[in-house]
Design a protein around this motif. Structure first.
Motif, mmCIF file in Angstrom:
data_model
loop_
_atom_site.group_PDB
_atom_site.id
_atom_site.type_symbol
_atom_site.label_atom_id
_atom_site.label_comp_id
_atom_site.label_asym_id
_atom_site.label_seq_id
_atom_site.Cartn_x
_atom_site.Cartn_y
_atom_site.Cartn_z
ATOM 1 N N VAL A 244 0.858 -1.217 0.052
ATOM 2 C CA VAL A 244 -0.011 0.057 -0.052
ATOM 3 C C VAL A 244 0.886 1.381 0.083
ATOM 4 O O VAL A 244 1.996 1.128 0.428
ATOM 5 N N GLY A 245 0.406 2.362 -0.867
ATOM 6 C CA GLY A 245 1.429 3.346 -0.707
ATOM 7 C C GLY A 245 0.960 4.729 0.056
ATOM 8 O O GLY A 245 1.524 5.723 -0.420
ATOM 9 N N PHE A 246 0.275 4.377 1.068
ATOM 10 C CA PHE A 246 -0.099 5.730 1.948
ATOM 11 C C PHE A 246 0.348 5.482 3.375
ATOM 12 O O PHE A 246 -0.049 6.283 4.107
ATOM 13 N N VAL A 247 1.146 4.565 3.765
ATOM 14 C CA VAL A 247 1.166 4.323 5.162
ATOM 15 C C VAL A 247 2.693 4.860 5.484
ATOM 16 O O VAL A 247 2.742 5.914 6.457
ATOM 17 N N ASP A 248 3.866 4.224 4.778
ATOM 18 C CA ASP A 248 5.069 4.713 5.283
ATOM 19 C C ASP A 248 5.303 6.482 4.916
ATOM 20 O O ASP A 248 6.391 7.020 5.709
ATOM 21 N N PHE A 256 -6.522 9.838 8.716
ATOM 22 C CA PHE A 256 -7.162 9.407 9.831
ATOM 23 C C PHE A 256 -7.223 9.974 11.086
ATOM 24 O O PHE A 256 -7.811 10.140 11.855
ATOM 25 N N GLY A 257 -5.981 10.791 11.159
ATOM 26 C CA GLY A 257 -5.747 11.864 12.315
ATOM 27 C C GLY A 257 -6.945 12.754 12.202
ATOM 28 O O GLY A 257 -7.462 13.283 13.256
ATOM 29 N N ALA A 417 -9.027 -2.304 9.496
ATOM 30 C CA ALA A 417 -8.188 -1.304 10.127
ATOM 31 C C ALA A 417 -9.124 0.070 10.393
ATOM 32 O O ALA A 417 -8.958 0.730 11.534
ATOM 33 N N ILE A 418 -10.000 0.227 9.520
ATOM 34 C CA ILE A 418 -11.094 1.230 9.728
ATOM 35 C C ILE A 418 -11.894 1.208 11.035
ATOM 36 O O ILE A 418 -11.922 1.949 11.662
ATOM 37 N N GLU A 419 -12.156 0.071 11.299
ATOM 38 C CA GLU A 419 -13.052 -0.265 12.513
ATOM 39 C C GLU A 419 -12.298 -0.169 13.844
ATOM 40 O O GLU A 419 -12.574 0.314 14.642
ATOM 41 N N ALA A 420 -10.921 -0.671 13.679
ATOM 42 C CA ALA A 420 -9.948 -0.372 14.921
ATOM 43 C C ALA A 420 -9.636 1.234 15.191
ATOM 44 O O ALA A 420 -9.806 1.397 16.246
ATOM 45 N N ILE A 421 -9.713 1.717 14.241
ATOM 46 C CA ILE A 421 -9.517 3.527 14.480
ATOM 47 C C ILE A 421 -10.601 4.119 14.759
ATOM 48 O O ILE A 421 -10.788 4.676 15.683
ATOM 49 N N MET A 422 -11.514 3.812 14.005
ATOM 50 C CA MET A 422 -12.865 4.711 14.050
ATOM 51 C C MET A 422 -13.686 4.382 15.045
ATOM 52 O O MET A 422 -14.538 5.022 15.984
ATOM 53 N N ASP A 427 -4.555 2.701 18.343
ATOM 54 C CA ASP A 427 -3.406 3.597 17.649
ATOM 55 C C ASP A 427 -3.450 3.665 16.301
ATOM 56 O O ASP A 427 -3.172 2.401 15.586
ATOM 57 N N ILE A 428 -3.361 4.851 15.501
ATOM 58 C CA ILE A 428 -3.366 4.904 14.135
ATOM 59 C C ILE A 428 -2.264 4.269 13.350
ATOM 60 O O ILE A 428 -2.263 3.555 12.447
ATOM 61 N N ALA A 429 -1.063 4.678 13.837
ATOM 62 C CA ALA A 429 0.272 4.270 13.242
ATOM 63 C C ALA A 429 0.474 2.539 13.406
ATOM 64 O O ALA A 429 0.534 2.081 12.177
ATOM 65 N N ALA A 430 0.267 2.228 14.408
ATOM 66 C CA ALA A 430 0.245 0.740 14.812
ATOM 67 C C ALA A 430 -0.789 -0.288 13.974
ATOM 68 O O ALA A 430 -0.565 -1.003 13.183
ATOM 69 N N THR A 431 -2.048 0.523 13.868
ATOM 70 C CA THR A 431 -3.091 -0.142 13.007
ATOM 71 C C THR A 431 -2.681 -0.208 11.585
ATOM 72 O O THR A 431 -2.709 -1.272 10.970
ATOM 73 N N LEU A 432 -2.243 0.953 11.005
ATOM 74 C CA LEU A 432 -1.870 0.989 9.448
ATOM 75 C C LEU A 432 -0.689 0.148 9.198
ATOM 76 O O LEU A 432 -0.578 -0.503 8.219
#
Length: 445
Positions: A244-248, A256-257, A417-422, A427-432
């Protein structure tokens, strides 16, 4: 058949992917209604395809219920009344994901229909399994060019050098606005994330510990985070489709923040997963939320229900304007025994003024040919209801970066991941990061 395509067909069937109201796989408004009985939807690929009276029967599976299902039934009726030698039998098979599951079963048992609606993100999976007919020769034989179709809606039509589907009930997410509420606060319709945050917070009404009104909402779906990733200059899959190209690069954490910040102040109401589309639509109509990310396919129903000044607008930009497309395409099954009749139905639906044009005018989905766009009926509708033109104009910023045969399985992990965050405020970084590892595992298979 391609091994990976066959594997993913099987995996998706086993997973039974859970979808949001927008089709789960990134958009569209599949509607609701009585589910079709697959046992009664006899395959048009059987030898006895010819109905009594010398007519050829074409089986067509679709995912439209409710009002949109009624509009599709009317389209089929118009076709049948104008063709003496062909009878199309349309069957509602449930939402987009349910239709995919039933189609997988039907392909495996050689009972597939002649023509099917496919949510655009699933087309590649079936194309890689080589079960879709190449429509290019049929298009050429009918004197139709691929250039006749709306460019922004053709991104899920070509796979493996074949034209395997054409756009049908296509949509984009747009911003739906209760302008009456904005006017009361002296606010303009937001065009940027910063303006959206300010307006959403200004619209919040809280009494004690209870929110009486929220600023912004959206259905539970992957569509809207993907739009925001693109608006921030990110990609869902990297260009090599290895990760995926949006995490790192921090884009995922920014998206998500932003959402969690809005959720924390009551500026964002994030609905429960079950029936999320109907929940947010009802809240918007009742004035319990001032703005909403939702499909263009909702415009017709909202317009006839609200009692305030209702306008639509482009999704606000962060670094840039960008939006994914959604909804479904139409495809012919390679195993059909009635291909000429099936093509005649597709051709008529795509190009005849009494075909898809009338359906588009009724439903609010996007016009998928240039002829539709230039038609007097469409111009008259847009002049009367400018809200409907917004989504078409926004197509200039259309981008789909979640195109890969592995998308259905990766989507399942992205929902987690969406469910875990929202919902769980993990934690957003750890989840992603966990999601990224799972996505890379799937893409490497």
């Amino acid at each position: 058949m391609k091994n990976k395509g066959v594997l993913l067909l099987t995996l998706t069937l086993v997973l039974g992917l859970l979808a949001g109201c927008g089709g789960g796989s990134g958009g569209g408004n599949a509607g609701s209604g009585a589910k079709g009985d697959p046992a009664s939807a006899n395959s048009a690929g059987t030898a006895d395809a010819a109905a009594s009276g010398g007519k050829t029967t074409v089986q067509f599976w679709h995912s439209l219920g409710g009002k949109n299902g009624e509009y599709m039934d009317a389209l089929i009726q118009r076709f049948n009344e104008s063709h003496n030698d062909i009878e199309v039998v349309g069957t509602y098979q449930g939402g987009y994901d349910e239709t995919v599951t039933k189609l997988q079963q039907a392909v495996a048992s050689d009972t597939a229909p002649d023509v099917t609606m496919l949510e655009r993100a699933y087309v590649q999976m079936f194309a890689d399994s080589e079960v879709l007919e190449d429509l290019a020769p049929y298009l050429k034989g009918s004197g139709i060019s691929a250039d006749d179709f709306t460019a922004g809606l053709m991104g899920h039509s070509y796979f493996n050098d074949q034209l395997v589907s054409l756009p049908l009930n296509r949509s984009t997410p747009i911003l739906h606005v209760n302008k009456t509420l904005l006017d009361e606060q002296g606010l303009k319709v937001p065009t940027t994330w910063e303006e959206l945050k300010n307006a959403a917070n200004a619209l919040v009404v809280k009494e004690g510990n209870e929110y009486k009104r929220y600023g912004l909402t959206m259905p539970y779906d992957t569509w809207y985070p993907i739009a925001m990733i693109s608006q921030s200059g990110g990609r869902f899959f990297n260009e090599e489709s290895t990760s995926v190209g949006f995490v790192d690069n921090g884009v995922g954490q920014e998206v998500f923040g932003y959402l969690k910040e809005l959720q924390g102040t009551g500026a964002l109401y994030y609905p429960p997963a079950q029936d999320s589309g109907n929940i947010v639509n009802s809240m918007f109509v009742e004035g319990k939320v001032g703005m909403m990310f939702q499909s263009t396919g909702s415009i017709g129903g909202l317009s006839s229900s609200v009692d305030f000044d209702y306008v639509t607008a482009f999704l606000p930009k962060n670094d840039q304007f960008a939006n994914p497309t959604g909804g479904a395409n139409v495809a012919m099954l390679a195993g059909s025994k009635n291909k000429e009749a099936a093509w005649e139905f597709i051709r008529w639906m795509e190009t005849d003024p009494q075909g898809g044009l009338q359906f588009i005018l009724q439903s609010g989905y996007l016009p998928f040919t240039k002829q539709m766009v230039e038609s007097a009926e469409m111009k008259e509708l847009w002049a009367k209801e400018p809200n409907r033109k917004v989504a078409y104009d926004q197509l200039q910023y259309a981008v789909d970066t979640n195109m890969d045969v592995a998308w259905p399985e990766v989507m399942h992990e992205f929902f987690s991941a969406i469910e875990a965050i929202m919902y769980d405020s993990k934690d957003i970084a750890a989840t992603l990061d966990t999601f990224k590892k799972e996505a890379e595992r799937i893409l490497a298979e």
